[in-house]
Design an enzyme around this catalytic site. Structure first.
Site, PDB file in Angstrom:
ATOM      1  N   LYS A  17       1.191  -1.236   0.017  1.00 27.86           N
ATOM      2  CA  LYS A  17       0.173   0.132  -0.162  1.00 27.86           C
ATOM      3  C   LYS A  17       1.265   1.220  -0.249  1.00 27.86           C
ATOM      4  O   LYS A  17       1.555   0.822   0.206  1.00 27.86           O
ATOM      5  CB  LYS A  17      -1.231  -0.061   1.200  1.00 27.86           C
ATOM      6  CG  LYS A  17      -0.007  -0.234   2.538  1.00 27.86           C
ATOM      7  CD  LYS A  17       0.288   1.314   3.279  1.00 27.86           C
ATOM      8  CE  LYS A  17       0.859   1.116   4.554  1.00 27.86           C
ATOM      9  NZ  LYS A  17       1.123   2.655   5.007  1.00 27.86           N
ATOM     10  N   ASP A 144      -2.614  -0.876  10.175  1.00 32.24           N
ATOM     11  CA  ASP A 144      -2.899  -0.427   8.801  1.00 32.24           C
ATOM     12  C   ASP A 144      -3.363  -2.244   8.655  1.00 32.24           C
ATOM     13  O   ASP A 144      -4.120  -1.857   6.911  1.00 32.24           O
ATOM     14  CB  ASP A 144      -1.615  -0.381   8.206  1.00 32.24           C
ATOM     15  CG  ASP A 144      -1.208  -1.035   8.305  1.00 32.24           C
ATOM     16  OD1 ASP A 144      -0.874  -2.343   8.945  1.00 32.24           O
ATOM     17  OD2 ASP A 144       0.389  -0.651   8.046  1.00 32.24           O
TER      18      ASP A 144
END
Length: 324
Positions: A17, A144
């Site tokens: 990401k 996350d």
């Protein structure tokens, strides 16, 4: 393995990401930072191979890297142990991890490996867990990780675990440059010295797109995504943590400037760093810039990679059934 019986394996591709935005609103009473982020998956991937072994009930993890060894501290192992505990799995699990995403780079490689592991076990054992269930469990292991269950483009609030899917960012290319050192996320946040927030918070802890402050990078990014304009997305990018990590490592400022001189449309840091991102909407340009930069930084042991933005639908397709 059971003699000649074929053992099902899931080969999961775990995408990295990047942050398109990262706003730090302040430090909460519980010690966590309240953040607002727009995150995006890209097609730089680790590969996680997961299979069931009916001959034992242990977790066997192989592969990994020097920075992410295949032991009980690895997020993949911890995820498998969590699933085993929550689902009372009757059999053992064997996992092989092929690391391609740099560690401690602000790219959430370990988090993505964890999400891929849980999705694979959910499927192999027919647990029937939906995304919300998996995200809730994975939030115990890291803020996350839940985002990597769904991927694509998403708004993350709270500690980063409260998610809202967003209109997909336009396809564009990213040059990722990882220097030969890491940046500790807790230390970066601590050095930011963010203001203390009142208790209770002035907005919901799990904020929706309607709740986020108008003056931040993320609010501007939401508007940009709705327009479908690549230039608007570039203009809205920003990361509050850059002020810390770039001060610690002045070479990162030079790296940003270098990417822009070579032709990138925008350059910024991902997450807490130290990976620097350069953006362009042309694949040929991205690969040309990466080639030049790789040659120029060869003696410095920088790692230079090229990736494309990856939508959620594509990420969901990156599951390959096989057997042995």
């Amino acid at each position: 393995m059971l003699g000649k019986e074929l053992v099902p394996i899931l080969r999961m591709q775990a995408p990295a990401k990047i942050n398109l935005t990262l706003d730090v609103l302040g430090r909460r009473a519980d010690g966590y930072h309240q953040v607002v982020m727009v995150m995006q998956t890209v097609d730089l991937v680790d590969v996680v191979m997961v299979s069931v072994n009916r001959n034992h009930q242990t977790i066997l993890l192989q592969g990994g890297s020097e920075e992410a060894p295949p032991d009980q501290t690895n997020l993949v192992y911890r995820t498998a142990a969590l699933v085993q505990e929550q689902a009372q799995l009757p059999y053992g699990v064997e996992i092989e991890l092929d690391k391609q995403i740099p560690v401690a780079a602000g790219l959430a490689g370990g988090s993505s490996d964890a999400a891929a592991t849980m999705k694979a076990l959910n499927r192999l054992f027919s647990l029937g867990w939906d995304d919300k269930k998996m995200e809730s469990l994975l939030a115990r292991l890291g803020s996350d990780i839940p985002f990597l269950v769904r991927g694509g483009t998403a708004l993350a609030t709270g500690r980063g675990e409260a998610l809202h899917s967003l209109p997909a960012a336009l396809d564009f290319w990213v040059i990722l440059v990882k220097p030969p050192f890491g940046a500790s996320t807790p230390q970066v946040y601590k050095a930011l010295n963010a203001k203390s927030l009142p208790d209770p918070l002035p907005w919901p802890e799990e904020m929706t797109p309607e709740d986020i402050p108008e003056e931040g990078y993320s609010a501007n990014m939401l508007k940009a995504l709705r327009t479908g304009s690549y230039q608007a997305v570039l203009d809205a990018m920003g990361n509050d943590l850059e002020k810390v990590t770039l001060e610690w490592f002045p070479e990162l400022k030079l790296l940003k400037e270098k990417l822009l001189r070579l032709g990138c449309d925008r350059a910024m840091m991902s997450g807490s760093g130290p990976t620097i991102l350069g953006f362009t909407d042309e694949e040929a340009k991205a690969r040309s810039i990466a080639e030049i930069l790789a040659k120029e930084t060869q003696t410095l042991n920088y790692r230079v990679m090229v990736a494309r933005t990856l939508g959620r639908e594509e990420a969901d397709e990156w599951i390959v059934d096989c057997c042995r």
